[in-house]
Scaffold this motif. Structure first.
Motif, short mmCIF file in Angstrom:
data_model
loop_
_atom_site.label_atom_id
_atom_site.label_comp_id
_atom_site.label_asym_id
_atom_site.label_seq_id
_atom_site.Cartn_x
_atom_site.Cartn_y
_atom_site.Cartn_z
N ARG A 81 4.37 -2.62 2.97
CA ARG A 81 5.47 -1.92 2.35
C ARG A 81 5.63 -0.70 3.28
O ARG A 81 6.90 -0.35 3.66
CB ARG A 81 5.33 -1.47 1.04
N VAL B 211 10.97 -3.40 -1.92
CA VAL B 211 10.79 -2.89 -0.45
C VAL B 211 12.32 -3.18 0.36
O VAL B 211 12.58 -2.19 1.09
CB VAL B 211 9.79 -3.40 0.23
N LEU C 205 9.02 -0.07 5.67
CA LEU C 205 10.07 1.00 5.87
C LEU C 205 10.00 1.82 7.11
O LEU C 205 10.99 2.29 7.56
CB LEU C 205 9.29 2.03 4.77
N GLY D 251 6.01 -6.43 -0.48
CA GLY D 251 6.08 -5.15 -1.22
C GLY D 251 4.68 -4.54 -1.32
O GLY D 251 4.64 -3.51 -2.22
#
Length: 445
Positions: A428, A87, A432, A396
């Motif tokens: 995650r 990640v 993002l 992650g």
């Protein structure tokens, strides 16, 4: 050569947030064992990171620092380490490609095993026990036996950190971090989200650019490996002191437990043992600055921790909360700027935005996290200074610990996969999403 005070001298300063060990002989034995162990990182690597952070301080690079709130000894598995690294690699690619800025990658890993607590005790259903202070100190299980501070855990932390760093080095140099892996870093649960689809589009653009560069004979080493450094809060004095060694090249002391270590909001007092110890080592270091920090505090900390005003040496990590950042940060930045101090400014948008949900879980709103980062950028833009980075608690995995974001997690979702042993982390998809939003802010900075 800077000399390091002995442990007795440091403890005489009355350090905060330290475990109360029941057996001093066991402490002495664990510390003696640690002093014989090889370095986890090398002084030259710390110097290399300091050079990269100097670029952050000059406004030429951006710091991405992230990882677990509190690592656990049981979490040292290949899957867990890979997922956290993945990640961070994805976020770094988004920031680099979308904002056209070099990204310095630092993990909250391989040492983040101790946590400060607001209370020494925890009470559940009428039973009171010592608070859990991280796996470096005691166990998470709510039993009298687990909650007794055990110094042998410091040796366990060393071994776990060594294993983690071995894995990270293998991943970052063995092909996993190759830019040609940008598509494979996107797992199914991310790919199916709107932000995952946006990432896939960007990954396709990167892939075409790489194909073009390879066709014209350009294939630099930076495409196949990444520089990745470790960091943690330097909290338990016995561990940090035992891991401080004299570098044979420079005859100077380095804390070889991690490349970058920081002092927390609860232990940053100028006469505190933590400030004293970190003022003597040559690593790049950080200090958390919260809403109680005055401009004079910041100036005094810089004078103590970076007396030679060395670029890359000192990072101020601000953690005000979304509602306070726009009013609380400007006086600090203005005074530090007026004093001509070489400081990297980094935003921790997590710790000032924690609250207890109606379901009883400790959580954070994704919108508050983003609002604090936006406030951080707004302040620096208005003052003509550089918003140097973000410091984020994340994982992650597909956890449900922070509400909001593109997945629109609610209070009722928290119980489905709440895995943190301390503070809530972005999952995650949320991480993002944060990277894309920060990239947009960077383009305007």
């Amino acid at each position: 050569m800077s000399t390091i005070p002995d442990l007795a001298t440091l403890h005489a300063l009355g350090p905060a947030q330290q475990p109360t060990y029941p057996d001093q002989a066991a402490v002495d034995s664990a510390v003696a064992q640690l002093r014989t162990m090889p370095p986890l990182v090398f002084a030259g690597e710390c110097d290399e990171l300091k050079g990269k952070l100097a670029a952050v301080a000059r406004g030429e690079a951006f710091l991405l620092q992230g990882g677990d709130c509190a690592e656990t000894l049981a979490g040292v598995t290949a899957d867990n380490v890979r997922n956290k690294l993945r990640v961070l690699l994805q976020m770094a690619v988004v920031l680099t490609y979308a904002a056209s800025v070099p990204v310095v990658k630092v993990g909250r890993l391989a040492g983040q095993y101790a946590k400060p607590r607001s209370s020494d005790l925890e009470t559940r259903e009428g039973v009171t026990l010592p608070a859990y202070r991280g796996d470096a100190v005691n166990g998470f299980e709510f039993t009298p036996e687990a909650r007794v501070p055990d110094p042998q855990r410091l040796v366990d932390v060393y071994n776990a950190s060594a294993a983690t760093l071995n894995l990270v080095r293998a991943f970052t140099t063995g092909g996993y971090a190759d830019l040609r892996q940008v598509h494979t870093w996107n797992t199914d649960f991310v790919r199916e989200s709107p932000v995952g689809q946006r990432y896939e589009e960007m990954a396709g653009e990167i892939e075409r650019a790489l194909t073009f560069m390879q066709a014209i004979g350009a294939d630099p080493d930076e495409f196949h490996r990444v520089d990745f450094h470790s960091s943690h809060e330097a909290l338990v004095l016995e561990y940090e002191h035992a891991m401080t060694r004299i570098d044979s090249r420079t005859d100077a002391p380095y804390d070889v437990s991690g490349h970058f270590v920081w002092i927390g909001e609860r232990t940053r007092q100028l006469d505190n043992a933590h400030v004293e110890l970190l003022s003597r080592i040559r690593n790049p270091i950080g200090v958390k600055l919260g809403p109680t920090t005055t401009p004079d505090d910041a100036i005094a900390l810089a004078a103590k921790l970076n007396p030679h005003n060395e670029a890359g040496r000192l990072t101020f990590i601000t953690r005000f909360g979304a509602g306070r950042i726009r009013d609380g940060l400007p006086p600090l930045v203005e005074k530090v700027k007026a004093a001509g101090l070489e400081v990297a400014w980094v935003c921790d948008p997590m710790h000032g935005n924690t609250f207890e949900a109606s379901s009883g879980y400790k959580t954070r709103r994704f919108d508050d996290v983003i609002d604090e980062v936006q406030g951080f950028f707004d302040v620096h833009r208005s003052l003509g200074t550089w918003p140097g980075g973000v410091h984020v608690e994340l994982t992650g995995d597909d956890v449900t610990e922070c509400v909001g974001g593109g997945e629109e997690l609610t209070d009722m979702d928290l119980s489905s996969r709440y895995e943190s042993v301390c503070d809530p982390r972005l999952n995650r998809v949320q991480s993002l999403e944060l990277a894309f939003l920060v990239a947009e802010m960077l383009r305007k900075a």
